[in-house]
Design an enzyme around this catalytic site. Structure first.
Site, PDB file in Angstrom:
ATOM      1  N   CYS A  44       1.276   8.776  -2.092  1.00 32.34           N
ATOM      2  CA  CYS A  44      -0.180   8.853  -1.958  1.00 32.34           C
ATOM      3  C   CYS A  44      -0.605   9.814  -0.854  1.00 32.34           C
ATOM      4  O   CYS A  44      -1.427  10.693  -1.061  1.00 32.34           O
ATOM      5  CB  CYS A  44      -0.763   7.466  -1.695  1.00 32.34           C
ATOM      6  SG  CYS A  44      -2.563   7.487  -1.492  1.00 32.34           S
ATOM      7  N   CYS A  49      -2.525  11.016  -3.957  1.00 34.77           N
ATOM      8  CA  CYS A  49      -3.973  10.766  -3.869  1.00 34.77           C
ATOM      9  C   CYS A  49      -4.689  11.629  -2.840  1.00 34.77           C
ATOM     10  O   CYS A  49      -5.723  12.237  -3.133  1.00 34.77           O
ATOM     11  CB  CYS A  49      -4.244   9.302  -3.521  1.00 34.77           C
ATOM     12  SG  CYS A  49      -3.065   8.106  -4.147  1.00 34.77           S
ATOM     13  N   LYS A  52      -4.509  15.512  -3.390  1.00 39.70           N
ATOM     14  CA  LYS A  52      -5.200  15.762  -4.662  1.00 39.70           C
ATOM     15  C   LYS A  52      -6.711  15.662  -4.485  1.00 39.70           C
ATOM     16  O   LYS A  52      -7.459  16.510  -4.974  1.00 39.70           O
ATOM     17  CB  LYS A  52      -4.720  14.767  -5.713  1.00 39.70           C
ATOM     18  CG  LYS A  52      -5.448  14.842  -7.040  1.00 39.70           C
ATOM     19  CD  LYS A  52      -5.201  13.593  -7.858  1.00 39.70           C
ATOM     20  CE  LYS A  52      -5.883  12.387  -7.240  1.00 39.70           C
ATOM     21  NZ  LYS A  52      -5.614  11.137  -7.998  1.00 39.70           N
ATOM     22  N   TYR A 179      -4.227  10.587 -16.244  1.00 36.97           N
ATOM     23  CA  TYR A 179      -5.213  10.937 -15.219  1.00 36.97           C
ATOM     24  C   TYR A 179      -4.718  12.061 -14.318  1.00 36.97           C
ATOM     25  O   TYR A 179      -5.511  12.903 -13.889  1.00 36.97           O
ATOM     26  CB  TYR A 179      -5.609   9.701 -14.411  1.00 36.97           C
ATOM     27  CG  TYR A 179      -4.567   9.145 -13.481  1.00 36.97           C
ATOM     28  CD1 TYR A 179      -4.502   9.542 -12.165  1.00 36.97           C
ATOM     29  CD2 TYR A 179      -3.640   8.203 -13.932  1.00 36.97           C
ATOM     30  CE1 TYR A 179      -3.548   9.033 -11.297  1.00 36.97           C
ATOM     31  CE2 TYR A 179      -2.684   7.688 -13.074  1.00 36.97           C
ATOM     32  CZ  TYR A 179      -2.637   8.104 -11.767  1.00 36.97           C
ATOM     33  OH  TYR A 179      -1.690   7.611 -10.921  1.00 36.97           O
ATOM     34  N   GLU A 183      -6.863  15.410 -14.081  1.00 33.68           N
ATOM     35  CA  GLU A 183      -7.407  15.767 -12.769  1.00 33.68           C
ATOM     36  C   GLU A 183      -6.990  17.174 -12.372  1.00 33.68           C
ATOM     37  O   GLU A 183      -7.817  17.970 -11.895  1.00 33.68           O
ATOM     38  CB  GLU A 183      -6.936  14.762 -11.722  1.00 33.68           C
ATOM     39  CG  GLU A 183      -7.607  13.411 -11.842  1.00 33.68           C
ATOM     40  CD  GLU A 183      -6.987  12.347 -10.948  1.00 33.68           C
ATOM     41  OE1 GLU A 183      -7.667  11.347 -10.674  1.00 33.68           O
ATOM     42  OE2 GLU A 183      -5.826  12.521 -10.518  1.00 33.68           O
ATOM     43  N   HIS A 436     -34.351   3.308  -6.737  1.00 31.50           N
ATOM     44  CA  HIS A 436     -34.874   4.468  -7.458  1.00 31.50           C
ATOM     45  C   HIS A 436     -35.263   5.581  -6.495  1.00 31.50           C
ATOM     46  O   HIS A 436     -35.795   5.305  -5.415  1.00 31.50           O
ATOM     47  CB  HIS A 436     -36.103   4.037  -8.263  1.00 31.50           C
ATOM     48  CG  HIS A 436     -36.713   5.126  -9.073  1.00 31.50           C
ATOM     49  ND1 HIS A 436     -36.163   5.567 -10.255  1.00 31.50           N
ATOM     50  CD2 HIS A 436     -37.825   5.874  -8.863  1.00 31.50           C
ATOM     51  CE1 HIS A 436     -36.914   6.532 -10.746  1.00 31.50           C
ATOM     52  NE2 HIS A 436     -37.927   6.741  -9.915  1.00 31.50           N
ATOM     53  N   GLU A 441     -29.017   3.042 -10.806  1.00 32.93           N
ATOM     54  CA  GLU A 441     -30.040   2.081 -11.225  1.00 32.93           C
ATOM     55  C   GLU A 441     -29.930   1.758 -12.707  1.00 32.93           C
ATOM     56  O   GLU A 441     -30.371   0.693 -13.163  1.00 32.93           O
ATOM     57  CB  GLU A 441     -31.432   2.603 -10.895  1.00 32.93           C
ATOM     58  CG  GLU A 441     -31.878   3.813 -11.686  1.00 32.93           C
ATOM     59  CD  GLU A 441     -33.268   4.274 -11.283  1.00 32.93           C
ATOM     60  OE1 GLU A 441     -34.222   3.487 -11.459  1.00 32.93           O
ATOM     61  OE2 GLU A 441     -33.400   5.416 -10.795  1.00 32.93           O
TER      62      GLU A 441
END
Length: 453
Positions: A44, A49, A52, A179, A183, A436, A441
């Site tokens: 990682c 991770c 990356k 993934y 990615e 908002h 939302e």
């Protein structure tokens, strides 16, 4: 009572192993040793991770620069300096590695910067020849990239090498549909590389919600990535101008770089475990109980080497639960349920819980969907579209899954995970007042299901 050199010896200095070692030593009062043959921090921190995600950030700036112009800013894109970025990246990884080392030393863990193997249920041996006895052994050796055996495979690189390229290629082929592959396709494309992706399956991101992964795939192709599903590499050939990829669809295309991101394998071989009776799965994963214990009571394993849920935060929680159980007197099982995750494609995909396909198999499910152009990029003239999706049990009214595709999806899904983990119903979402104007939302304003499956 038998005297051991250590109460716990950890093999592997990644996120799971480091967490277990630190908790056992600092909070459990154990005498702990840890061996890591590569850089501290594991996949990682050093080759996964963290680097990356920094590359993801770098690759997003061209779009942000274009948006800035639309918002009235006078800015110019003078190109990307890969060497400058790579040098800064290496400096950051070194800082993080040193932080990991400092944390372990502060906790009182003895670090051995070398490979370790298991001699017997209570003995480990270092590559230096030194042997230590230990009451407990924890295997936390993670995983490694898997490259299929195809002619010319040695011409390709894996994700491990992507952070150390001497220069960016002009043309790149990414092989794989998970993934990591998706990615890196987005990263390379964002950095100005002409990017092609081959995946042998029908759609990229297998295992994720079908509607969500289709949304991501469409956005990637709209951004200029040539995604070829149902396509695999037959062989790679070195040419005068680069690497020729001969594919199953009959095409022959030339690239400067070929990246294989076709899955990962547990780092379980060669540790001496086979002879001791430790059981392995079909993929080479170490089989463990809910308490992360192997068939040999004194030997445990956590993280990707067990191939349960291969995510860094999961490895950390498994390592922490292991240390709590054995050294803090707090028996703890980590439940591998409702684990949120994010795919840092462009756009991002954040997900938790069941996919629509999984929910349908469990019983009648209301599907709430909102797809829209977000305010920020709509103003800038971009054609981006966001997807928000909730899956609700007709019987219990509980929200079974949430899937978000759009900027900040990873940040949003982390907070949704709290609600779903607490068993929130659709009516709980409905009672929540919207913030908002935000994209999020939409998660609390969808009133009518798009369909019931």
């Amino acid at each position: 009572m038998t005297q051991f050199d250590y109460d716990l010896f950890v093999i592997g200095g990644g996120s799971g192993g480091v967490r277990a070692a630190r908790i056992a030593a600092a909070e459990g009062g154990a005498k702990v040793g840890l061996a890591e043959e590569s850089r501290m921090g594991g996949t990682c921190v050093i080759r996964g991770c963290v680097p990356k995600k920094l590359m993801v950030f770098a690759s997003e700036f061209p779009g942000q620069i274009e948006d800035a112009r639309a918002y009235g800013w006078e800015v110019q894109n003078h190109g990307f300096d890969w060497v400058r970025f790579r040098t800064a990246l290496e400096t950051e990884l070194t800082r993080l590695e040193n932080a990991y080392r400092s944390t372990l030393k502060t906790a009182g863990v003895t670090i051995h910067d070398t490979r370790a193997t298991v001699v017997d249920a209570h003995t480990v041996q270092l590559a230096t020849g030194a042997r230590f006895t230990t009451r407990h052994i924890l295997i936390a050796t993670g995983g490694r990239p898997f490259v299929p055996e195809v002619p010319g495979a040695e011409l390709a690189v894996t994700s491990n090498e992507m952070f150390h390229l001497p220069a960016l290629p002009n043309r790149a082929l990414v092989v794989g549909g998970g993934y990591i592959a998706s990615e890196f396709s987005c990263i390379l494309n964002g950095l100005g590389v002409k990017t092609t992706q081959y995946y042998r399956g029908a759609q990229i991101l297998r295992g994720f919600d079908d509607e969500a992964r289709g949304h991501v795939s469409n956005a990637m192709q709209a951004a200029g990535i040539a995604v070829h599903c149902g396509t695999d590499v037959l062989r790679l050939e070195k040419t005068q101008g680069g690497i020729r990829a001969v594919a199953t669809d009959g095409s022959e295309r030339e690239f400067d770089l070929v990246l294989y991101a076709t899955g990962r394998k547990p780092n379980s071989a060669g540790l001496g475990l086979e002879a001791l009776g430790v059981a392995f799965g079909r993929n080479g994963e170490i089989k463990v109980s809910d308490w992360s214990q192997t068939a040999v009571p004194s030997i445990h394993a956590v993280g990707d080497v067990t191939d349960r849920v291969n995510l860094t935060p999961v490895a950390i929680r498994e390592g922490h639960a292991f240390a709590d159980t054995l050294f803090r007197g707090v028996p703890t099982k980590f439940e591998h349920l409702n684990i949120a995750s994010a795919v840092f494609t462009q756009p991002e995909l954040g997900t938790i819980g069941l996919t629509e396909e999984q929910a349908r198999a469990q019983g009648p499910t209301e599907v709430y969907v909102a797809a829209f152009r977000p305010m920020k990029t709509l103003f800038a003239g971009r054609q981006d579209r966001v997807l928000m999706k909730l899956l609700v049990s007709v019987e219990t009214r509980k929200v079974l899954g949430c899937h978000i595709v759009g900027e900040g999806a990873g940040e949003m899904i982390q907070l949704v995970a709290i609600a779903i983990g607490m068993g929130a119903t659709k009516e709980d979402f409905d009672r929540t007042v919207a913030v908002h104007p935000t994209m999020a939302e939409e998660l609390v304003t969808m009133r009518k299901p798009a369909r019931i499956v």
